[in-house]
Design a protein around this motif. Structure first.
Motif, PDB file in Angstrom:
ATOM      1  N   VAL A  28       0.837  -1.203   0.000  1.00 13.68           N
ATOM      2  CA  VAL A  28       0.000   0.000   0.000  1.00 13.68           C
ATOM      3  C   VAL A  28       0.872   1.253   0.000  1.00 13.68           C
ATOM      4  N   ALA A  29       1.953   1.242   0.776  1.00  8.79           N
ATOM      5  CA  ALA A  29       2.849   2.399   0.817  1.00  8.79           C
ATOM      6  C   ALA A  29       3.494   2.648  -0.543  1.00  8.79           C
ATOM      7  N   SER A  30       3.789   1.586  -1.294  1.00  6.63           N
ATOM      8  CA  SER A  30       4.372   1.780  -2.625  1.00  6.63           C
ATOM      9  C   SER A  30       3.374   2.452  -3.564  1.00  6.63           C
ATOM     10  N   HIS A  31       2.080   2.209  -3.341  1.00  4.69           N
ATOM     11  CA  HIS A  31       1.045   2.895  -4.132  1.00  4.69           C
ATOM     12  C   HIS A  31       1.004   4.380  -3.793  1.00  4.69           C
ATOM     13  N   LEU A  32       1.080   4.697  -2.507  1.00  5.05           N
ATOM     14  CA  LEU A  32       0.998   6.091  -2.083  1.00  5.05           C
ATOM     15  C   LEU A  32       2.133   6.943  -2.646  1.00  5.05           C
ATOM     16  N   GLU A  33       3.270   6.328  -2.947  1.00  9.79           N
ATOM     17  CA  GLU A  33       4.410   7.075  -3.467  1.00  9.79           C
ATOM     18  C   GLU A  33       4.083   7.814  -4.762  1.00  9.79           C
ATOM     19  N   HIS A  34       3.157   7.279  -5.545  1.00 13.64           N
ATOM     20  CA  HIS A  34       2.821   7.879  -6.843  1.00 13.64           C
ATOM     21  C   HIS A  34       1.373   8.346  -6.920  1.00 13.64           C
ATOM     22  N   CYS A  35       0.638   8.279  -5.807  1.00  9.95           N
ATOM     23  CA  CYS A  35      -0.788   8.605  -5.854  1.00  9.95           C
ATOM     24  C   CYS A  35      -1.123   9.714  -4.858  1.00  9.95           C
ATOM     25  N   ALA A  36      -1.243  10.946  -5.357  1.00 12.62           N
ATOM     26  CA  ALA A  36      -1.572  12.085  -4.493  1.00 12.62           C
ATOM     27  C   ALA A  36      -2.959  11.923  -3.887  1.00 12.62           C
ATOM     28  N   HIS A  37      -3.887  11.335  -4.641  1.00 13.30           N
ATOM     29  CA  HIS A  37      -5.253  11.141  -4.147  1.00 13.30           C
ATOM     30  C   HIS A  37      -5.258  10.315  -2.864  1.00 13.30           C
ATOM     31  N   CYS A  38      -4.544   9.191  -2.870  1.00 16.95           N
ATOM     32  CA  CYS A  38      -4.534   8.318  -1.692  1.00 16.95           C
ATOM     33  C   CYS A  38      -3.713   8.914  -0.552  1.00 16.95           C
ATOM     34  N   ARG A  39      -2.666   9.648  -0.877  1.00 19.49           N
ATOM     35  CA  ARG A  39      -1.921  10.329   0.191  1.00 19.49           C
ATOM     36  C   ARG A  39      -2.819  11.324   0.923  1.00 19.49           C
ATOM     37  N   GLN A  40      -3.644  12.035   0.186  1.00 19.39           N
ATOM     38  CA  GLN A  40      -4.565  12.974   0.809  1.00 19.39           C
ATOM     39  C   GLN A  40      -5.603  12.247   1.663  1.00 19.39           C
ATOM     40  N   ARG A  41      -6.061  11.086   1.203  1.00 16.51           N
ATOM     41  CA  ARG A  41      -7.012  10.307   1.986  1.00 16.51           C
ATOM     42  C   ARG A  41      -6.382   9.860   3.313  1.00 16.51           C
ATOM     43  N   VAL A  42      -5.139   9.398   3.256  1.00 16.44           N
ATOM     44  CA  VAL A  42      -4.458   8.959   4.477  1.00 16.44           C
ATOM     45  C   VAL A  42      -4.258  10.130   5.432  1.00 16.44           C
ATOM     46  N   GLU A  43      -3.887  11.289   4.902  1.00 12.16           N
ATOM     47  CA  GLU A  43      -3.724  12.475   5.755  1.00 12.16           C
ATOM     48  C   GLU A  43      -5.034  12.834   6.444  1.00 12.16           C
ATOM     49  N   LEU A  44      -6.146  12.728   5.714  1.00 12.18           N
ATOM     50  CA  LEU A  44      -7.453  13.006   6.308  1.00 12.18           C
ATOM     51  C   LEU A  44      -7.775  11.998   7.402  1.00 12.18           C
ATOM     52  N   LEU A  45      -7.532  10.721   7.136  1.00 13.32           N
ATOM     53  CA  LEU A  45      -7.812   9.686   8.132  1.00 13.32           C
ATOM     54  C   LEU A  45      -6.944   9.863   9.371  1.00 13.32           C
ATOM     55  N   GLU A  46      -5.676  10.248   9.166  1.00 10.93           N
ATOM     56  CA  GLU A  46      -4.805  10.497  10.310  1.00 10.93           C
ATOM     57  C   GLU A  46      -5.306  11.684  11.128  1.00 10.93           C
ATOM     58  N   ALA A  47      -5.790  12.726  10.442  1.00  8.60           N
ATOM     59  CA  ALA A  47      -6.316  13.896  11.147  1.00  8.60           C
ATOM     60  C   ALA A  47      -7.560  13.532  11.952  1.00  8.60           C
ATOM     61  N   VAL A  48      -8.445  12.722  11.354  1.00 11.45           N
ATOM     62  CA  VAL A  48      -9.646  12.291  12.059  1.00 11.45           C
ATOM     63  C   VAL A  48      -9.269  11.458  13.283  1.00 11.45           C
ATOM     64  N   GLY A  49      -8.302  10.557  13.098  1.00 17.88           N
ATOM     65  CA  GLY A  49      -7.858   9.747  14.224  1.00 17.88           C
ATOM     66  C   GLY A  49      -7.251  10.588  15.333  1.00 17.88           C
ATOM     67  N   GLY A  50      -6.475  11.618  14.958  1.00 15.62           N
ATOM     68  CA  GLY A  50      -5.896  12.502  15.955  1.00 15.62           C
ATOM     69  C   GLY A  50      -6.958  13.264  16.728  1.00 15.62           C
ATOM     70  N   ALA A  51      -7.991  13.710  16.008  1.00 13.59           N
ATOM     71  CA  ALA A  51      -9.082  14.433  16.665  1.00 13.59           C
ATOM     72  C   ALA A  51      -9.825  13.521  17.640  1.00 13.59           C
ATOM     73  N   MET A  52     -10.011  12.264  17.257  1.00 14.09           N
ATOM     74  CA  MET A  52     -10.688  11.322  18.152  1.00 14.09           C
ATOM     75  C   MET A  52      -9.863  11.078  19.414  1.00 14.09           C
ATOM     76  N   LEU A  53      -8.542  10.993  19.264  1.00 14.38           N
ATOM     77  CA  LEU A  53      -7.689  10.809  20.436  1.00 14.38           C
ATOM     78  C   LEU A  53      -7.756  12.027  21.350  1.00 14.38           C
ATOM     79  N   ASP A  54      -7.779  13.221  20.746  1.00 13.88           N
ATOM     80  CA  ASP A  54      -7.865  14.448  21.549  1.00 13.88           C
ATOM     81  C   ASP A  54      -9.158  14.509  22.359  1.00 13.88           C
ATOM     82  N   ALA A  55     -10.206  13.877  21.825  1.00 12.62           N
ATOM     83  CA  ALA A  55     -11.506  13.927  22.497  1.00 12.62           C
ATOM     84  C   ALA A  55     -11.637  12.925  23.635  1.00 12.62           C
ATOM     85  N   LEU A  56     -10.687  11.997  23.729  1.00 14.00           N
ATOM     86  CA  LEU A  56     -10.756  11.002  24.793  1.00 14.00           C
ATOM     87  C   LEU A  56     -10.403  11.633  26.142  1.00 14.00           C
TER      88      LEU A  56
END
Length: 217
Positions: free
Chosen positions: A28-56
């Motif tokens: 999956v990481a090898s795909h992200l190296e050439h795919c801006a779309h999926c990199r942006q999706r991962v960044e969004l998911l990481e941000a959502v996960g960070g927000a959920m941790l902050d809310a705990l």
């Protein structure tokens, strides 16, 4: 490079959470190296996960947590080069190793069948991961097969069609036991893919099954 096929959100979420199996995460990481779309999706998911941790609500750490953290910080860092560790198979001119394989080793190309070769990839932090490279000649095809579990494939070079769709450079495929397919490489040139397999590849035909077992597919 126009990428048509991407990992689904479940895989990207598992990658972002650090819960994806090591072999699958390399693909999956090898795909992200050439795919801006999926990199942006991962960044969004990481941000959502960070927000959920902050809310705990706050929780107390174990008494030895600080000592373990400081020990990890002070531990020596093993540095790796920009390419997989030797030995590694030769690649076509202009093709580069995925950065996700930094620190990994790969065997020389081994015969798999007429016009077909493979290379075993060893991950330094998970030697049991079933990861390999496939190099299939122009117009050649893998035997028809299905899967006992899951196979992730990233196209690094060239293109193939498996009866469902065409997969070109940068494309990602997830296959399981819900269908049978037979990847056929386009006539214009060879195809090289990086793959990670959970379970077994279930080939049709005794010869194909024997070769698959020898390879560990």
């Amino acid at each position: 490079m126009t990428i048509q096929h991407h990992p689904d959100d479940d895989l990207l979420l598992a990658l972002a959470a650090g819960s994806l199996a090591r072999g699958h995460s390399v693909v999956v990481a090898s795909h992200l190296e050439h795919c801006a779309h999926c990199r942006q999706r991962v960044e969004l998911l990481e941000a959502v996960g960070g927000a959920m941790l902050d809310a705990l609500p706050p929780a107390l750490l174990a008494p030895e947590a600080l000592a373990r953290t400081m020990a990890a910080i002070d531990a020596p860092v093993k540095r790796t080069g920009a390419r997989p560790s030797a030995p590694h198979p030769a690649l076509p001119a202009g093709m580069c190793w995925p950065q996700s394989l930094v620190g990994c080793s790969a065997t020389r190309w081994r015969w798999l069948g007429p016009g077909m070769r493979w290379s075993r990839v060893t991950l330094p932090d998970d030697a049991a991961a079933n990861v390999f490279l496939l190099r299939i000649g122009a117009g050649k095809n893998l035997p028809a097969h299905t899967h006992s579990d899951c196979e992730l494939t990233q196209v690094l070079y060239g293109a193939f069609h498996d009866g469902r769709a065409r997969f070109g450079p940068g494309d990602f495929d997830e296959a399981d036991g819900s269908f049978e397919h037979q990847p056929v490489v386009e006539a214009g040139g060879e195809c090289i893919c990086l793959a990670s397999v959970d379970g077994r590849v279930l080939f049709k035909g005794a010869i194909a099954r024997t070769l698959g077992a020898l390879v560990g597919m």
